[in-house]
Design a protein around this motif. Structure first.
Motif, mmCIF file in Angstrom:
data_model
loop_
_atom_site.group_PDB
_atom_site.id
_atom_site.type_symbol
_atom_site.label_atom_id
_atom_site.label_comp_id
_atom_site.label_asym_id
_atom_site.label_seq_id
_atom_site.Cartn_x
_atom_site.Cartn_y
_atom_site.Cartn_z
ATOM 1 N N HIS A 154 0.839 -1.202 0.000
ATOM 2 C CA HIS A 154 0.000 0.000 0.000
ATOM 3 C C HIS A 154 0.878 1.258 0.000
ATOM 4 O O HIS A 154 0.590 2.227 -0.707
ATOM 5 N N HIS A 155 1.947 1.233 0.763
ATOM 6 C CA HIS A 155 2.864 2.392 0.773
ATOM 7 C C HIS A 155 3.453 2.609 -0.626
ATOM 8 O O HIS A 155 3.542 3.737 -1.106
ATOM 9 N N ALA A 156 3.845 1.502 -1.247
ATOM 10 C CA ALA A 156 4.415 1.627 -2.603
ATOM 11 C C ALA A 156 3.358 2.151 -3.576
ATOM 12 O O ALA A 156 3.671 2.968 -4.458
ATOM 13 N N ASN A 157 2.126 1.722 -3.400
ATOM 14 C CA ASN A 157 1.056 2.220 -4.277
ATOM 15 C C ASN A 157 0.856 3.727 -4.106
ATOM 16 O O ASN A 157 0.649 4.453 -5.083
ATOM 17 N N MET A 158 0.931 4.167 -2.852
ATOM 18 C CA MET A 158 0.759 5.603 -2.603
ATOM 19 C C MET A 158 1.945 6.392 -3.165
ATOM 20 O O MET A 158 1.776 7.487 -3.705
ATOM 21 N N ALA A 159 3.142 5.817 -3.044
ATOM 22 C CA ALA A 159 4.331 6.480 -3.593
ATOM 23 C C ALA A 159 4.194 6.583 -5.114
ATOM 24 O O ALA A 159 4.451 7.637 -5.710
ATOM 25 N N HIS A 160 3.762 5.499 -5.716
ATOM 26 C CA HIS A 160 3.552 5.495 -7.172
ATOM 27 C C HIS A 160 2.528 6.565 -7.555
ATOM 28 O O HIS A 160 2.772 7.398 -8.439
ATOM 29 N N ALA A 161 1.375 6.546 -6.885
ATOM 30 C CA ALA A 161 0.272 7.442 -7.260
ATOM 31 C C ALA A 161 0.679 8.912 -7.095
ATOM 32 O O ALA A 161 0.462 9.733 -7.995
ATOM 33 N N LYS A 162 1.301 9.234 -5.971
ATOM 34 C CA LYS A 162 1.682 10.638 -5.736
ATOM 35 C C LYS A 162 2.776 11.092 -6.712
ATOM 36 O O LYS A 162 2.867 12.264 -7.056
ATOM 37 N N THR A 163 3.583 10.135 -7.134
ATOM 38 C CA THR A 163 4.631 10.455 -8.109
ATOM 39 C C THR A 163 4.002 10.761 -9.468
ATOM 40 O O THR A 163 4.419 11.692 -10.171
ATOM 41 N N VAL A 164 3.004 9.975 -9.837
ATOM 42 C CA VAL A 164 2.302 10.223 -11.106
ATOM 43 C C VAL A 164 1.688 11.624 -11.075
ATOM 44 O O VAL A 164 1.827 12.405 -12.028
ATOM 45 N N LEU A 165 1.041 11.949 -9.956
ATOM 46 C CA LEU A 165 0.397 13.268 -9.859
ATOM 47 C C LEU A 165 1.432 14.395 -9.948
ATOM 48 O O LEU A 165 1.219 15.395 -10.627
ATOM 49 N N ALA A 166 2.561 14.195 -9.269
ATOM 50 C CA ALA A 166 3.608 15.231 -9.293
ATOM 51 C C ALA A 166 4.140 15.421 -10.707
ATOM 52 O O ALA A 166 4.313 16.554 -11.180
ATOM 53 N N LEU A 167 4.380 14.320 -11.392
ATOM 54 C CA LEU A 167 4.923 14.419 -12.756
ATOM 55 C C LEU A 167 3.943 15.148 -13.676
ATOM 56 O O LEU A 167 4.341 16.046 -14.438
ATOM 57 N N LYS A 168 2.675 14.763 -13.589
ATOM 58 C CA LYS A 168 1.698 15.344 -14.503
ATOM 59 C C LYS A 168 1.467 16.827 -14.228
ATOM 60 O O LYS A 168 1.076 17.576 -15.110
ATOM 61 N N GLU A 169 1.725 17.223 -12.979
ATOM 62 C CA GLU A 169 1.612 18.641 -12.669
ATOM 63 C C GLU A 169 2.762 19.406 -13.317
ATOM 64 O O GLU A 169 2.596 20.493 -13.842
ATOM 65 N N MET A 170 3.947 18.782 -13.295
ATOM 66 C CA MET A 170 5.120 19.451 -13.844
ATOM 67 C C MET A 170 5.205 19.310 -15.360
ATOM 68 O O MET A 170 5.569 20.226 -16.065
ATOM 69 N N TYR A 171 4.908 18.102 -15.847
ATOM 70 C CA TYR A 171 4.999 17.822 -17.285
ATOM 71 C C TYR A 171 3.754 17.059 -17.736
ATOM 72 O O TYR A 171 3.772 15.836 -17.843
ATOM 73 N N PRO A 172 2.673 17.776 -18.026
ATOM 74 C CA PRO A 172 1.410 17.101 -18.372
ATOM 75 C C PRO A 172 1.531 16.159 -19.569
ATOM 76 O O PRO A 172 0.779 15.194 -19.668
ATOM 77 N N ASP A 173 2.477 16.409 -20.466
ATOM 78 C CA ASP A 173 2.577 15.559 -21.662
ATOM 79 C C ASP A 173 3.493 14.353 -21.479
ATOM 80 O O ASP A 173 3.617 13.527 -22.384
ATOM 81 N N ALA A 174 4.154 14.273 -20.338
ATOM 82 C CA ALA A 174 5.048 13.125 -20.119
ATOM 83 C C ALA A 174 4.216 11.857 -20.069
ATOM 84 O O ALA A 174 3.036 11.886 -19.706
ATOM 85 N N LYS A 175 4.823 10.742 -20.457
ATOM 86 C CA LYS A 175 4.126 9.442 -20.438
ATOM 87 C C LYS A 175 4.612 8.653 -19.219
ATOM 88 O O LYS A 175 5.824 8.535 -19.002
ATOM 89 N N VAL A 176 3.666 8.107 -18.484
ATOM 90 C CA VAL A 176 4.058 7.428 -17.248
ATOM 91 C C VAL A 176 3.249 6.157 -17.000
ATOM 92 O O VAL A 176 2.089 6.042 -17.388
#
Ligand code: BG6
Length: 482
Positions: free
Chosen positions: A200-222
């Motif tokens: 669950h911790h890894a899932n949250m780390a993954h999810a928050k990382t996706v959100l952070a990336l898309k905020e910074m680079y909306p066109d990046a593929k993840v």
């Protein structure tokens, strides 16, 4: 499905190959790098084949230019590699290490110089040991913030040049080997409760990382890379069909549903709850997981083999911590979960010397299943054959590897015809490298590296194998000539 004529691979298909920092880089304490959990774990007697370590690995840290040049000569379109968290944050958090950031800057620029698309894995198992000491690493939810902070540092520094990001490599493997089988750090066995919490911790780390990336680079593929073993029911007996459904929910959809839907499969959750091992979720987690899932661009698949599920009596076999790590064929054992399923060998299929089933059609199954269940594009982030290679007159003839890859690519092409959106195919691996538990004798690369288990053996010279020249042609013809 049968199609009279194949449409072939898409024009912009990314033909690639992959590696992971710990397995290739070496330079384990170079230029301010911190100690990772693997740097520690490999020093525990009996944990790895002949006590092999990644201290020197294949010295990619110092030879990356030579390696990238060979990639360019081959015509590689993408190179998937991971970043060592300990080079960026030697202590996992706190002070950033500029020399570490610079190394990956140089590697990325070198790739781009030849038009090779970098595909970056944020985490391929090597966690800073300092985090283990500070708060027991993945066992503590604190790691989510440290992970996101580390990932954001990468996005800030490389996001202008890196368009493909993989958050986690094989979360299902590093957690099951780490907390159920005791074969990866932190070496715990049968701690089911913690296993699900860590996930669950890894899932949250993954999810928050996706959100952070898309905020910074909306066109990046993840996306995340999942070790996907599609499962066949043993036969038409209903108990065995149910064993397959149980296997899928607990071993496959448990992870992929999170990445793609942002929720856990209901029946798996009910089963874990009944046994008191379901993870604890905090308020707001479900929302974050869903939000991130909606932004994920692809499912990363590491495909090596399929498996079989057969009903397993409540007194039946459990999980063992034995594995064929020697390459002596036929030494693997049947494993299972009492009351649910066990995974006997599939006698329709051949196996490798390490007892991994060889099933090219399985790669098509992965794509089909992901397409119909999630309607997501697929990145094959790993696929390859671990084998003994021999140098003869300065050459490495590896027809077995060519046959393996050819058969898998043929099936992948069929998946494209089936309507699956396959974006990339990365073989494992580019150069030979350290196989975590199996040492250096289990070779996967297109490029042979002269080294054995002993740290002081070999020149570390690179020699392209026959499969290198074969793949060059595959790339040139966009998969038409196999
Ligand atoms: C995957 C990993 O599990 O399979 C790689 O992502 C690994 O890091 C590869 O090396 C092959 O596994 P092994 O055990 O044969 O090295």
């Amino acid at each position: 499905m049968y199609f009279e004529k194949s449409k072939g691979f898409p024009k912009d298909f990314l033909w690639g190959s992959a590696s992971a920092a710990y397995q290739v880089e070496g330079g384990w304490d170079a230029d301010g790098k911190g100690v990772s959990n693997w740097d520690k774990f490999v020093r525990i007697p009996g944990k790895t084949f002949k006590a092999t370590t990644g201290d020197k690995a294949v010295d990619h840290y110092h030879r990356y230019k030579e390696d990238v040049k060979l990639m360019a000569e081959m015509g590689l379109k993408t190179y998937r590699f991971s970043i060592a968290w300990t080079r960026i944050y030697p202590n996992g958090n706190g002070e950033v290490n500029e020399a570490g950031l610079q190394f990956y800057d140089d590697l990325i620029n070198e790739l781009l110089k030849y038009g090779i698309e970098p595909m970056v894995t944020v985490y391929h198992w090597d966690m800073p040991q300092a985090l283990e000491e500070q708060y027991h690493g993945w066992e503590n939810r604190q790691i989510v913030d440290d992970y996101v902070n580390y990932a954001k540092t990468l996005f800030e520094r490389y996001g202008d040049r890196v368009h493909y990001w993989i958050t986690m490599n094989e979360q299902n493997i590093f957690t099951s080997f780490g907390w159920l089988k005791g074969m990866h750090p932190p070496g715990k066995e049968n701690d089911e409760k913690m296993f699900y919490q860590v996930n669950h911790h890894a899932n949250m780390a993954h999810a928050k990382t996706v959100l952070a990336l898309k905020e910074m680079y909306p066109d990046a593929k993840v996306g995340a890379s999942f070790a996907y073993s599609p499962c066949y029911g043993y036969d038409r007996k209903p108990e065995n069909a149910m064993a397959k459904a149980d296997y899928d929910d607990l071993q496959n959809y448990w992870w992929m549903d999170i990445y793609a839907y942002g929720r856990y499969p209901r029946s798996a959750w009910a089963y874990l709850e009944s046994r008191g091992v379901a993870p604890q979720m905090e308020e707001g987690d479900a929302k974050i997981l869903k939000k991130a899932a909606a932004l994920v661009d692809f499912m990363g698949v590491n495909y090596y083999q399929t498996c079989v599920a057969e009903y397993n009596d409540i007194n039946g076999v459990g999980m063992t911590n034995t594995m064929n790590t020697t390459g002596e064929k036929g030494t693997a054992q049947v494993q299972g979960v009492p009351g649910l399923y066990k995974n006997p060998a599939n006698d329709f299929l051949p196996t490798t010397d390490w007892d991994w089933t060889i099933d090219p059609m399985g790669i098509r199954m992965c794509c089909r299943d992901i397409t119909s269940r999630y309607d997501l594009p697929v990145v094959i982030s790993e696929n390859g054959l671990g084998a003994f290679d021999k140098v003869e007159d300065g050459k490495i003839h590896d027809p077995y590897r060519i046959a393996y890859l050819k058969a898998h690519i043929e099936e992948l092409k069929k998946a494209c015809d089936d309507g699956c959106r396959v974006l990339a195919y990365c073989t494992w691996s580019y150069t030979d490298l350290l196989s975590w538990l199996n040492g250096y004798q289990k070779r996967y690369g297109f490029v042979y590296v002269d080294r054995e288990e002993d740290e002081n053996s070999g020149t570390l010279n690179r020699i392209p194998k026959d499969s290198y020249y074969w793949y060059k042609k595959v790339i040139e013809t966009n998969g038409e000539e196999l």
